[in-house]
Design an enzyme around this catalytic site. Structure first.
Site, PDB file in Angstrom:
ATOM      1  N   GLY A 144      42.104  26.774  44.050  1.00 29.97           N
ATOM      2  CA  GLY A 144      43.229  26.914  44.963  1.00 29.97           C
ATOM      3  C   GLY A 144      44.134  28.063  44.596  1.00 29.97           C
ATOM      4  O   GLY A 144      44.049  28.625  43.506  1.00 29.97           O
ATOM      5  N   THR A 145      45.015  28.370  45.529  1.00 27.30           N
ATOM      6  CA  THR A 145      45.975  29.444  45.349  1.00 27.30           C
ATOM      7  C   THR A 145      46.948  29.407  46.523  1.00 27.30           C
ATOM      8  O   THR A 145      46.757  28.656  47.472  1.00 27.30           O
ATOM      9  CB  THR A 145      45.264  30.817  45.295  1.00 27.30           C
ATOM     10  OG1 THR A 145      46.193  31.795  44.841  1.00 27.30           O
ATOM     11  CG2 THR A 145      44.738  31.226  46.655  1.00 27.30           C
ATOM     12  N   THR A 146      47.945  30.241  46.460  1.00 27.35           N
ATOM     13  CA  THR A 146      48.812  30.483  47.618  1.00 27.35           C
ATOM     14  C   THR A 146      49.121  31.964  47.681  1.00 27.35           C
ATOM     15  O   THR A 146      49.574  32.551  46.699  1.00 27.35           O
ATOM     16  CB  THR A 146      50.127  29.691  47.520  1.00 27.35           C
ATOM     17  OG1 THR A 146      49.822  28.301  47.441  1.00 27.35           O
ATOM     18  CG2 THR A 146      50.997  29.936  48.744  1.00 27.35           C
ATOM     19  N   LYS A 155      46.271  38.571  42.210  1.00 25.96           N
ATOM     20  CA  LYS A 155      45.620  38.163  43.456  1.00 25.96           C
ATOM     21  C   LYS A 155      45.940  39.097  44.613  1.00 25.96           C
ATOM     22  O   LYS A 155      45.550  38.838  45.743  1.00 25.96           O
ATOM     23  CB  LYS A 155      46.020  36.731  43.811  1.00 25.96           C
ATOM     24  CG  LYS A 155      45.548  35.724  42.757  1.00 25.96           C
ATOM     25  CD  LYS A 155      45.927  34.323  43.118  1.00 25.96           C
ATOM     26  CE  LYS A 155      45.495  33.355  42.034  1.00 25.96           C
ATOM     27  NZ  LYS A 155      45.923  31.985  42.328  1.00 25.96           N
TER      28      LYS A 155
END
Length: 198
Positions: free
Chosen positions: A7-9, A40
């Site tokens: 996951g990430t945002t 990222k």
């Protein structure tokens, strides 16, 4: 084959005088935090960058392709490829590979002729927008963006909103890092990167 949850945002905001991209810096694999210091947001040119959510290898391969295409475009036409053209190129690349898709979500943002922001899905779906979010924490981030976005906001105000959106996602999404945010601001003067720690 067992799949591992990652996951990430990442968020993007188009401001009056530029584009702001922001992302957490945690790389997770299932229940493990692999690193707290991954970038990222990847520059493609000195005026265009992409955010990464999904397979790191896929994003790295796409970034190399886009960098090569941007250099070739500059060599051939003696001018920079603009952000809309690069977003459409990326959309075509993703769509050509839809039967064996790149496992990614990408935000592309830049300021070549004007501030431009777009969101791309793994199959090449392309949406130009004023703000967007990707990754596992995107439902939390998009709520903050929805509440705080104003059409005529400046870059500094957009930067604060982007940081708050990623920070909020980090508090509620277990796969999003909550210690540091990578922020890239792109204006007609160029690209500036910084890291904001909580």
């Amino acid at each position: 084959m067992e799949t591992k949850k990652t996951g990430t945002t990442t968020v993007g905001i188009k401001a009056r005088d530029g584009v702001v991209l922001a992302a957490d810096t945690q790389a997770s694999l299932d229940h493990m935090v692999e690193t707290l210091n991954i970038k990222k947001i990847v520059p493609i040119t000195d005026r265009i960058a992409i955010t990464t959510a999904g397979s790191v290898g896929d994003v790295q391969a796409l970034a190399r392709m886009l960098e090569a295409e941007a250099r070739y475009y500059r060599f051939t036409w003696n001018r920079e490829m603009n952000t809309k053209a690069m977003a459409n190129l990326l959309s075509n690349i993703l769509n050509e590979n839809k039967w064996f898709p790149y496992m990614i979500q990408i935000i592309i943002g830049g300021y070549v002729d004007e501030p431009t922001l777009a969101n791309l899905d793994p199959l090449g779906g392309l949406v130009f927008d004023d703000y967007t979010a990707t990754g596992s924490g995107s439902p939390f981030a998009i709520a903050v963006l929805e509440d705080g976005f104003k059409k005529d906001m400046g870059v500094e105000e957009a930067k604060e909103l982007a940081i708050r959106a990623v920070k909020t996602a980090g508090k509620r999404d277990v796969y999003t890092g909550d210690r540091k945010v990578q922020v890239v601001v792109i204006t007609k003067e160029g690209m500036n990167e910084e890291f904001v720690e909580f």
